[in-house]
Design an enzyme around this catalytic site. Structure first.
Site, PDB file in Angstrom:
ATOM      1  N   PRO A 149     -10.256  -6.139  -4.796  1.00 33.09           N
ATOM      2  CA  PRO A 149      -9.338  -6.467  -5.937  1.00 33.09           C
ATOM      3  C   PRO A 149      -8.243  -7.054  -6.765  1.00 33.09           C
ATOM      4  O   PRO A 149      -8.309  -8.032  -6.184  1.00 33.09           O
ATOM      5  CB  PRO A 149      -8.142  -4.822  -5.490  1.00 33.09           C
ATOM      6  CG  PRO A 149      -8.552  -4.445  -3.926  1.00 33.09           C
ATOM      7  CD  PRO A 149      -9.787  -5.369  -3.881  1.00 33.09           C
ATOM      8  N   GLU A 150      -8.613  -6.899  -8.184  1.00 29.97           N
ATOM      9  CA  GLU A 150      -8.501  -8.492  -8.396  1.00 29.97           C
ATOM     10  C   GLU A 150      -7.578  -7.658  -9.511  1.00 29.97           C
ATOM     11  O   GLU A 150      -7.193  -6.777  -9.688  1.00 29.97           O
ATOM     12  CB  GLU A 150      -9.493  -9.460  -9.377  1.00 29.97           C
ATOM     13  CG  GLU A 150     -10.411 -10.036  -8.388  1.00 29.97           C
ATOM     14  CD  GLU A 150     -11.427 -10.489  -9.678  1.00 29.97           C
ATOM     15  OE1 GLU A 150     -10.751 -10.495 -10.588  1.00 29.97           O
ATOM     16  OE2 GLU A 150     -12.645 -11.195  -9.163  1.00 29.97           O
TER      17      GLU A 150
END
Length: 272
Positions: free
Chosen positions: A2-3
């Site tokens: 997850p960015e």
């Protein structure tokens, strides 16, 4: 992993469910995450506290509980979900925060690279946060800042903008996409960028991240938001994971190279 857009999507998704609600108890089903979960501290500090707000610093979620902050990180493949307390715990749901309205927030983290930490001090002074660069969507991040930071830097530009001490939240996907839209090759030495190019790149990073947040993040294999929905930004990717395919802008072939042990994608015709 997850960015920033996925973490921001999560923050927005859970805020309406838990802000203003009171914690009744904490359950830690596995304390062995990236850093050991301070079980006793959480179980003594959290019950009876009302959630005041949820903010984000880089990829860390900061939950203000009045008497301190809960610091959460989703790791490589983590997610948060809000469900009724009667719903059985699923595999890999390592931490649970129970609320007085009958709901529970659960951290699902199959690879256990996430984090559940606590601080009594201002969160920006925490050792994990104190040396981070500016937020990419803030006024502090701009072309002049990027130009000054990049002077005498010989590292590839992609590595430079992915350095959290320079700017936070520009992960592999969004670095590749931002460099494409700015027309700059990822392998170019950071120190060779002109002021004009730095200005364009900073603006492009802001635009790409804002669009990804609006779309709910990218459809990563493991990522879903707090409601179990995948993101949809992958439908708009121009170069990332498209090695050997035709460029959507010029028709040429997208190339895949290795930079800093990560796959990087670019168009040799559109990016100079």
């Amino acid at each position: 992993m997850p960015e920033l857009p996925e973490v921001e999507t999560t923050r927005r998704g859970i805020s309406s469910h838990i802000v203003g609600h009171t914690i009744t108890s904490v359950r830690i089903n596995n304390k062995n995450l990236r850093w050991p979960v301070p079980v006793e501290k959480l179980q003594s500090a959290l019950p009876g506290q009302k959630i005041i707000s949820i903010s984000r610093r880089a990829k860390y979620l900061l939950i203000d509980c009045g008497n301190g902050h809960l610091i959460l990180h989703l790791g490589m493949s983590g997610s948060l979900r809000i469900v009724d307390q009667t719903i059985p715990v699923e595999k890999h749901e390592h931490a649970e925060i129970l609320f007085s309205n009958g709901t529970v927030m659960r951290l699902r983290d199959p690879r256990r690279f996430g984090a559940v930490l606590w601080t009594d001090e201002p969160p920006e002074q925490h050792s994990l946060l104190v040396s981070l660069g500016p937020e990419p969507l803030s006024d502090a991040f701009n072309g002049e800042y990027l130009f000054q930071q990049s002077r005498k830097r010989r590292c590839p530009l992609k590595n430079f903008i992915m350095n959290a001490h320079v700017v936070v939240g520009v992960g592999n996907i969004y670095a590749s996409e931002s460099l494409f839209h700015a027309g700059i090759r990822p392998s170019k030495a950071a120190g060779k960028l002109s002021r004009q190019s730095c200005s364009k790149l900073a603006q492009t990073i802001k635009l790409v991240l804002a669009q990804a947040i609006a779309a709910g993040g990218t459809t990563l294999r493991d990522f879903t938001d707090s409601n179990g929905r995948a993101g949809y930004f992958s439908q708009r990717l121009f170069v990332y994971a498209r090695g050997g395919e035709n460029c959507l802008q010029c028709g040429g072939l997208i190339k895949r190279i290795q930079i800093g042990q990560r796959s990087s994608f670019y168009c040799p015709y559109c990016q100079k």
